[in-house]
Design an enzyme around this catalytic site. Structure first.
Site, PDB file in Angstrom:
ATOM      1  N   THR A 130      47.813  37.923   0.470  1.00 45.79           N
ATOM      2  CA  THR A 130      47.685  38.345  -1.173  1.00 45.79           C
ATOM      3  C   THR A 130      47.485  37.260  -1.664  1.00 45.79           C
ATOM      4  OG1 THR A 130      49.379  39.679  -0.425  1.00 45.79           O
ATOM      5  CG2 THR A 130      49.082  38.741  -2.885  1.00 45.79           C
ATOM      6  N   ASP A 189      35.241  28.512 -25.616  1.00 45.50           N
ATOM      7  CA  ASP A 189      36.771  28.333 -25.151  1.00 45.50           C
ATOM      8  C   ASP A 189      37.562  28.621 -24.653  1.00 45.50           C
ATOM      9  OD1 ASP A 189      39.060  27.579 -25.827  1.00 45.50           O
ATOM     10  OD2 ASP A 189      38.669  27.476 -28.458  1.00 45.50           O
ATOM     11  N   ASN A 241      47.477  29.730 -30.458  1.00 41.99           N
ATOM     12  CA  ASN A 241      48.725  30.988 -30.026  1.00 41.99           C
ATOM     13  C   ASN A 241      49.357  30.816 -28.680  1.00 41.99           C
ATOM     14  OD1 ASN A 241      48.258  34.161 -32.097  1.00 41.99           O
ATOM     15  ND2 ASN A 241      45.813  33.480 -31.293  1.00 41.99           N
ATOM     16  N   ALA A 285      39.615  30.293 -37.437  1.00 38.39           N
ATOM     17  CA  ALA A 285      39.326  28.969 -37.948  1.00 38.39           C
ATOM     18  C   ALA A 285      39.287  28.381 -36.733  1.00 38.39           C
ATOM     19  CB  ALA A 285      40.783  28.654 -38.462  1.00 38.39           C
ATOM     20  N   ASP A 286      39.827  28.136 -35.558  1.00 32.65           N
ATOM     21  CA  ASP A 286      39.203  27.106 -34.573  1.00 32.65           C
ATOM     22  C   ASP A 286      37.748  27.297 -34.364  1.00 32.65           C
ATOM     23  OD1 ASP A 286      39.863  29.377 -33.623  1.00 32.65           O
ATOM     24  OD2 ASP A 286      40.844  29.172 -31.895  1.00 32.65           O
ATOM     25  N   ARG A 287      37.294  28.908 -34.105  1.00 31.90           N
ATOM     26  CA  ARG A 287      35.865  29.623 -32.873  1.00 31.90           C
ATOM     27  C   ARG A 287      34.986  28.693 -34.602  1.00 31.90           C
ATOM     28  NH1 ARG A 287      36.084  35.723 -32.364  1.00 31.90           N
ATOM     29  NH2 ARG A 287      34.113  34.704 -30.830  1.00 31.90           N
TER      30      ARG A 287
END
Length: 257
Positions: free
Chosen positions: A185, A130, A9, A109-111
């Protein structure tokens, strides 16, 4: 030679394998509107720098989680490299891995590719973390089966969420701060992003192993894996090319068949 394409992505990674040797890899930002011709122009220049030519490519395989980019990536392989790509997710492609899920088709698919590559290299059972567009924890059984996992927001998305939701908070770089307690901050935000995700990693791996009922080796991959492994000793191995090597293994196995 083989071109392996891991389309996520956030980024698309192109890798060239000469047998088992990774000759080169390049990364581009994901853009479903980028045409096959645009990819080809970009790749031609990069391949030339590595003394590679499109004619050197004899095979291709794609793992893609962005359906809108599928046509352009497939066209790139067929028109530019003159090879028909294998595509992870194609029912005719044997991944060499069992999937113990309620809906196999919903697993990225990548997993699955990561699970295969990790088991081949490290045995099992495993937790594969990942650090991608999401931070995923995937469970690989002793026999290499994919057994489920956890999906959490990525550190990058947490930074963006803070920046967009709070008018007075800036966008900060993800890095290890010198102290946990921030005195301003920006240091406080950096601490929350960094040490908060270290806590996420340690807490989830502990709960996964407790539920699984036995020790599990923890493998990490993805862009931020090395940074977080520095402070999370539960991560035993950082393997940045895990997905690419998994794609090569799948291609080799299906070529034999």
């Amino acid at each position: 030679m083989l071109v392996a394409i891991d389309a996520g992505n956030t980024n698309v990674v192109f890798a060239i394998f000469d047998g088992e040797t990774l000759r080169a890899k390049w990364r581009a930002s994901s853009d479903a509107k980028r045409t096959a011709d645009e990819y080809a122009v970009w790749l031609t220049q990069l391949m030339t720098l590595q003394n590679l030519k499109p004619a050197d490519i004899t095979g291709a395989i794609i793992a893609n989680v962005v359906p809108a980019s599928a046509y352009n990536l497939n066209t790139l392989c067929s028109e530019f490299f003159k090879v028909e790509p294998m595509v992870v997710g194609d029912p005719k492609l044997d991944l060499g891995i069992e999937v113990h899920m309620d809906h196999r088709e919903n697993v990225g698919a990548d997993r699955l590719v990561n699970a295969l590559a990790a088991h081949r290299a490290h045995g099992g059972p495993l937790i594969v973390i990942d650090f991608g567009t999401a931070t995923t924890f995937d469970i690989v059984g002793p026999d290499g089966a994919y057994e489920g996992g956890v999906i959490a927001p990525s550190a990058q998305h947490s930074v963006e969420a803070l920046y967009r939701a709070a008018a007075q908070l800036p966008r900060v770089k993800i890095e290890r701060p010198e102290h946990v307690i921030g005195k301003d901050t920006v240091p406080a935000m950096k601490s929350g992003i960094y040490w908060g995700y270290v806590g996420l990693i340690e807490g989830l791996t502990a709960r996964i192993q407790q539920e699984y009922g036995r020790p599990m080796k923890v493998i990490a991959t993805g862009g931020l894996a090395t940074l977080y492994a520095e402070a999370a000793p539960v991560i035993e191995v950082v393997d940045p090319d895990l997905t690419l090597r998994g794609l090569r293994l799948i291609h080799a196995a299906n070529c034999k068949e």
